[in-house]
Scaffold this active site. Structure first.
Site, PDB file in Angstrom:
ATOM      1  N   ASN A   1     -55.631  11.671  -0.692  1.00  0.00           N
ATOM      2  CA  ASN A   1     -57.075  11.527  -0.856  1.00  0.00           C
ATOM      3  C   ASN A   1     -57.548  10.223  -0.243  1.00  0.00           C
ATOM      4  OD1 ASN A   1     -57.462  13.966  -2.292  1.00  0.00           O
ATOM      5  ND2 ASN A   1     -56.703  12.988  -4.145  1.00  0.00           N
ATOM      6  N   CYS A   2     -58.843  10.136  -0.031  1.00  0.00           N
ATOM      7  CA  CYS A   2     -59.493   8.959   0.528  1.00  0.00           C
ATOM      8  C   CYS A   2     -59.058   7.716  -0.252  1.00  0.00           C
ATOM      9  CB  CYS A   2     -61.009   9.140   0.449  1.00  0.00           C
ATOM     10  SG  CYS A   2     -61.949   7.783   1.123  1.00  0.00           S
ATOM     11  N   PRO A   3     -58.724   6.662   0.415  1.00  0.00           N
ATOM     12  CA  PRO A   3     -58.834   6.361   1.846  1.00  0.00           C
ATOM     13  C   PRO A   3     -57.526   6.568   2.631  1.00  0.00           C
ATOM     14  CG  PRO A   3     -58.415   4.323   0.720  1.00  0.00           C
ATOM     15  CD  PRO A   3     -58.433   5.432  -0.342  1.00  0.00           C
TER      16      PRO A   3
END
Length: 76
Positions: free
Chosen positions: A14-16
């Site tokens: 998941n981000c980042p």
């Protein structure tokens, strides 16, 4: 079809993390080379659009297939 010089699979991240891993992979490429990134995070679509604009890379393609997102980035 665009020739791909390197591939990066960030599935499950998941981000980042997809952006950070892409940034590291791009550092190992020469200007004009193309990196294909595979991701599963839906937010990565927006993230890679913003990332490419901010860093000056060209986002050649964005597509989704069976819940996976594929990006082609040409290094600036």
């Amino acid at each position: 079809m665009t020739p791909i010089d390197a591939e990066l699979d960030t599935s499950g991240l998941n981000c980042p993390l997809p952006i950070l891993k892409a940034k590291k992979a791009l550092a190992g490429l020469h200007s004009g080379q193309v990196l294909q990134i595979t991701a599963t995070d839906p937010e990565s679509v927006r993230d890679f659009q913003v990332f490419s604009q901010q860093m000056g890379h060209t986002l050649l393609e964005v597509r989704e297939e069976a819940g996976r997102f594929y990006f082609l980035l040409r290094k600036a």
